[in-house]
Scaffold this motif. Structure first.
Motif, mmCIF file in Angstrom:
data_model
loop_
_atom_site.group_PDB
_atom_site.id
_atom_site.type_symbol
_atom_site.label_atom_id
_atom_site.label_comp_id
_atom_site.label_asym_id
_atom_site.label_seq_id
_atom_site.Cartn_x
_atom_site.Cartn_y
_atom_site.Cartn_z
ATOM 1 N N GLN A 1 -2.369 7.896 0.503
ATOM 2 C CA GLN A 1 -3.750 7.421 0.481
ATOM 3 C C GLN A 1 -4.735 8.579 0.658
ATOM 4 O OE1 GLN A 1 -4.506 3.948 2.953
ATOM 5 N NE2 GLN A 1 -2.363 3.316 2.722
ATOM 6 N N CYS B 1 0.847 -1.191 0.000
ATOM 7 C CA CYS B 1 0.000 0.000 0.000
ATOM 8 C C CYS B 1 0.883 1.242 0.000
ATOM 9 C CB CYS B 1 -0.871 0.046 1.252
ATOM 10 S SG CYS B 1 -2.074 -1.273 1.348
ATOM 11 N N SER B 2 0.325 2.308 -0.510
ATOM 12 C CA SER B 2 1.029 3.581 -0.392
ATOM 13 C C SER B 2 0.954 4.036 1.057
ATOM 14 C CB SER B 2 0.402 4.610 -1.333
ATOM 15 O OG SER B 2 -0.917 4.887 -0.928
ATOM 16 N N ASN B 3 1.789 5.019 1.408
ATOM 17 C CA ASN B 3 1.777 5.517 2.779
ATOM 18 C C ASN B 3 0.479 6.301 3.044
ATOM 19 O OD1 ASN B 3 2.157 7.995 1.530
ATOM 20 N ND2 ASN B 3 4.332 8.053 1.957
ATOM 21 N N VAL B 4 0.243 6.633 4.293
ATOM 22 C CA VAL B 4 -1.014 7.289 4.690
ATOM 23 C C VAL B 4 -1.208 8.629 3.966
ATOM 24 C CG1 VAL B 4 -2.288 8.293 6.630
ATOM 25 C CG2 VAL B 4 -1.203 6.068 6.879
ATOM 26 N N GLY C 1 -7.458 9.879 -2.096
ATOM 27 C CA GLY C 1 -8.856 10.000 -1.692
ATOM 28 C C GLY C 1 -9.435 11.361 -2.003
#
Length: 149
Positions: free
Chosen positions: A8, A2-5, A12
């Motif tokens: 994300q 996953c990409s980092n927070v 979004g």
């Protein structure tokens, strides 16, 4: 994986921008409009400048961040490029880079018609420096054409 927070969160926001009625919608709409207006102005300006230069023809720029003008390179230049083992539009792109620091991409990598020469350029430089960039390119091209004719 996953990409980092932060990544994300950014994605979004991109896929779910503010909607009418949201507190930030007015600012979002204003900023988006300003960006698109600036891109349209720069695209039109690039097209106009290129079409004023000797030996360059640029179709209207529609829907992309690039222009792909046709450039009529002087026969002596074309022959010298071929004799040195380079595609003429590659040699032209190298000269643009060496003399101005500006990057254009030779058209031969895009499947251009045999015997024609193009380059790909963009209108992404910031609007407050765009005139300077166009001026640098214009001076280069006019000097280039003069030196080869």
């Amino acid at each position: 994986l996953c990409s980092n927070v932060p990544g994300q969160l950014a994605v979004g926001l991109m896929v779910n921008p503010p909607r009418e009625g949201d507190i930030s919608f007015r600012k979002y709409a204003e900023e988006t409009s300003n960006i698109y207006d600036s891109l349209r102005r720069r695209a039109k300006k690039l097209e106009q400048v290129l079409n004023r230069l000797p030996g360059i023809f640029c179709k209207p720029i529609e829907g992309a961040l690039y222009a792909f003008p046709l450039v009529s390179l002087p026969p002596k230049f074309v022959q010298e490029a071929l004799d040195s083992g380079l595609n003429p539009d590659t040699k032209y792109a190298i000269e643009v880079l060496e003399k101005t620091g500006l990057v254009v991409v030779p058209g031969n990598g895009f499947g251009q018609r045999q015997g024609t020469y193009h380059f790909r350029t963009t209108f992404l430089p910031p609007e407050d420096t765009f005139e300077e960039v166009l001026g640098q390119f214009s001076v280069f091209h006019e000097n280039f054409m003069h030196s080869w004719t």
